[in-house]
Design a protein around this motif. Sequence first.
Motif, PDB file in Angstrom:
ATOM      1  N   MET A   1       5.604   0.939   4.531  1.00  0.00           N
ATOM      2  CA  MET A   1       4.692   1.279   5.624  1.00  0.00           C
ATOM      3  C   MET A   1       5.423   1.170   6.947  1.00  0.00           C
ATOM      4  O   MET A   1       6.398   0.453   7.076  1.00  0.00           O
ATOM      5  CB  MET A   1       3.506   0.296   5.661  1.00  0.00           C
ATOM      6  CG  MET A   1       2.465   0.538   4.588  1.00  0.00           C
ATOM      7  SD  MET A   1       1.060  -0.572   4.785  1.00  0.00           S
ATOM      8  CE  MET A   1       0.104   0.256   6.059  1.00  0.00           C
ATOM      9  N   ARG A   2       4.860   1.908   7.927  1.00  0.00           N
ATOM     10  CA  ARG A   2       5.424   1.807   9.281  1.00  0.00           C
ATOM     11  C   ARG A   2       4.526   0.921  10.137  1.00  0.00           C
ATOM     12  O   ARG A   2       3.310   1.074  10.142  1.00  0.00           O
ATOM     13  CB  ARG A   2       5.511   3.202   9.912  1.00  0.00           C
ATOM     14  CG  ARG A   2       6.469   4.129   9.179  1.00  0.00           C
ATOM     15  CD  ARG A   2       6.267   5.544   9.623  1.00  0.00           C
ATOM     16  NE  ARG A   2       4.921   6.013   9.297  1.00  0.00           N
ATOM     17  CZ  ARG A   2       4.347   7.110   9.802  1.00  0.00           C
ATOM     18  NH1 ARG A   2       4.994   7.853  10.677  1.00  0.00           N
ATOM     19  NH2 ARG A   2       3.133   7.467   9.445  1.00  0.00           N
TER      20      ARG A   2
ATOM     21  N   ASP B   1       0.295   3.661   9.870  1.00  0.00           N
ATOM     22  CA  ASP B   1      -0.173   3.740   8.481  1.00  0.00           C
ATOM     23  C   ASP B   1      -1.308   2.776   8.178  1.00  0.00           C
ATOM     24  O   ASP B   1      -1.831   2.755   7.068  1.00  0.00           O
ATOM     25  CB  ASP B   1       0.984   3.463   7.520  1.00  0.00           C
ATOM     26  CG  ASP B   1       2.112   4.467   7.702  1.00  0.00           C
ATOM     27  OD1 ASP B   1       1.807   5.636   8.037  1.00  0.00           O
ATOM     28  OD2 ASP B   1       3.283   4.076   7.540  1.00  0.00           O
TER      29      ASP B   1
ATOM     30  N   ASP C   1       9.963   0.940   7.707  1.00  0.00           N
ATOM     31  CA  ASP C   1       9.960   0.889   6.245  1.00  0.00           C
ATOM     32  C   ASP C   1       9.773  -0.553   5.767  1.00  0.00           C
ATOM     33  O   ASP C   1      10.724  -1.216   5.369  1.00  0.00           O
ATOM     34  CB  ASP C   1      11.309   1.456   5.746  1.00  0.00           C
ATOM     35  CG  ASP C   1      11.320   1.609   4.241  1.00  0.00           C
ATOM     36  OD1 ASP C   1      10.244   1.659   3.647  1.00  0.00           O
ATOM     37  OD2 ASP C   1      12.434   1.666   3.669  1.00  0.00           O
TER      38      ASP C   1
ATOM     39  N   GLU D   1      -0.931  -2.870   2.928  1.00  0.00           N
ATOM     40  CA  GLU D   1      -0.587  -1.929   1.843  1.00  0.00           C
ATOM     41  C   GLU D   1      -1.793  -1.647   0.956  1.00  0.00           C
ATOM     42  O   GLU D   1      -2.063  -0.501   0.591  1.00  0.00           O
ATOM     43  CB  GLU D   1       0.554  -2.496   0.983  1.00  0.00           C
ATOM     44  CG  GLU D   1       1.913  -2.322   1.621  1.00  0.00           C
ATOM     45  CD  GLU D   1       3.052  -2.832   0.730  1.00  0.00           C
ATOM     46  OE1 GLU D   1       4.178  -2.864   1.232  1.00  0.00           O
ATOM     47  OE2 GLU D   1       2.814  -3.212  -0.444  1.00  0.00           O
TER      48      GLU D   1
ATOM     49  N   MET E   1      -4.247   0.520   2.741  1.00  0.00           N
ATOM     50  CA  MET E   1      -3.781   1.909   2.792  1.00  0.00           C
ATOM     51  C   MET E   1      -4.012   2.588   1.437  1.00  0.00           C
ATOM     52  O   MET E   1      -4.401   3.752   1.373  1.00  0.00           O
ATOM     53  CB  MET E   1      -2.290   1.945   3.158  1.00  0.00           C
ATOM     54  CG  MET E   1      -1.739   3.349   3.356  1.00  0.00           C
ATOM     55  SD  MET E   1       0.005   3.335   3.806  1.00  0.00           S
ATOM     56  CE  MET E   1       0.734   2.819   2.255  1.00  0.00           C
ATOM     57  N   ASP E   2      -3.773   1.851   0.368  1.00  0.00           N
ATOM     58  CA  ASP E   2      -3.941   2.417  -0.974  1.00  0.00           C
ATOM     59  C   ASP E   2      -5.397   2.409  -1.426  1.00  0.00           C
ATOM     60  O   ASP E   2      -5.711   2.918  -2.516  1.00  0.00           O
ATOM     61  CB  ASP E   2      -3.106   1.621  -1.997  1.00  0.00           C
ATOM     62  CG  ASP E   2      -1.614   1.771  -1.737  1.00  0.00           C
ATOM     63  OD1 ASP E   2      -1.222   2.720  -1.029  1.00  0.00           O
ATOM     64  OD2 ASP E   2      -0.843   0.925  -2.235  1.00  0.00           O
TER      65      ASP E   2
END
Length: 370
Positions: free
Chosen positions: A1-2, A40, A79, A110, A113-114
Motif C-alpha cells: 500500500m501507499r 490506498d 510500497d 490492508e 482495502m481488501d
Amino acid sequence: MRFTHVELHRFALPLVRPFRTSYGVETARHGFLVRVLGPDGEGWGECVAEVEPLYSPEYTAGAYEVIKRFLLPRLDPADVHAAGIAERLAPVRGHRMAKAALEAAVLDAECRMDGISLATRLGTIPRLVPAGVAVGIQPSVAELLDVVGGYVAQGYRRVKLKIEPGNDVVPVRAVRERFGDALMLQVDANQAYSLADVAALEALDAFGLQHIEQPLPEDDLFGHARLAELIATPICLDESICSVRQAAEALALGACSVVNVKPARVGGVLEAVRIHDLCLARGVDLWCGGMLETGIGRAANLALAALPGFTLPGDLSASDRYFHRDLTEPFVLEDGCLRVPSGAGIGVTPLASALADFVTSSETLPLTAF
Ligand code: NPG
C-alpha cells in the motif's frame, strides 16, 4: 500500500479502578494511537507501552520516539506491506511494542482495502471469544472478594489474580473458598518471586489453579524449568516470551506448559500468529494476554484470539472493566464472551467524540522516501 502520512495521537484514559500489580499501580492508560493514511486507505493501531518501564523495558515516550525517529524512516511509503514490516524494521533492535503498533495500523489498512476482517486475514472467522478478567492486588481480602464477585456475576469465564510475595496464599484461598472449585482461576506474579520462594509457590498447589503466570524473572528460563519440577501448578510464561523462537526454547526446556501471547510483547500480531501455530502444532495451551488496551488494541487481540489454538480464555474483558468510556464503541459481554468485530480491518475506529475528550496531543508526520 501507499501511505503519505502517519498520525500519532497520545491519549489519557482514566481506569474505572486502580490496577495494582507486583510492580506498581496504574490509575489511567496513557498510550497513543497510530494512524497510517494514504491514497490506498487508512488504518489504526494502538501502542500499549506503559508510562514507566516497569512491566518491560519499553515505555510510552520511548516507543513514540522510536516510531518517529527510527521506524517510520525505514518504510518505503510507496510500497508498505504488513507481512514485510517486521523484516524491514529488524535492524532496529527490540522495541517490539513500537513495531507492533505500526504493524497493526498497516495490517488494519490492508484489511480495510481488501474489504476483509482482520480475523479473516489471520485465517479464522469473527466469532464469540470467551472473556477472562485480570484482578489487581486489592487492599484487603474483603475488597478482593467483592471485586471478584462482581466479575463472576457478570459472567466472566475465568479470573486471574495478581499476586506478589506475602500476598498470595491468603487471597487465593479466600477466592477459592468463596467461589468454589468450578471457577477457572489462575494467578500472575509478573516476575516477583525467586526460587527461594518455592515454599509459597508450592502452597498454591492446594488451590487447583489453571496455572501460575511468570513467577520468576523473565530471563530465567532454567529457573522456571526447575520450578516446574518442584510444584504441581502448571507454569505459563508471559514476559519471557518475546518471539516464536523464545516460545520454542521455553517449551523445549520445560520452562512452561502454557503460553500467554500478547501481540505487542512479541513485535506484532503476525509473530503472535506464528506462536499460535507453534502451540497448536505442539498441543500447548495458549491464551491472549492484555495490556489494558482501548477498543483499538482489543479489537485486534480479539481477532487473534479467534484462532483455534487459543484454548483458554484470555485477558480480554469488556470495555467497562477498564474505562467509563472507551475510545471506540464499547465491547460488551455476551454470555461471558466478547464478539470479534466482523467489519473490515479491526472492525472499529475511534469515536470522534472520544478522541476530542481523551487525546492530549496529536502529531502528523509526512512519510518521505529515503
Ligand atoms: O485485561 O488487559 C487486561 C489486563 C491484563 O493483567 C493484565 N495485564 O502483566 O499481563 C500483565 C498486565 C499488564 C497490564 C501488563 C498493562 C502490562 C501493561
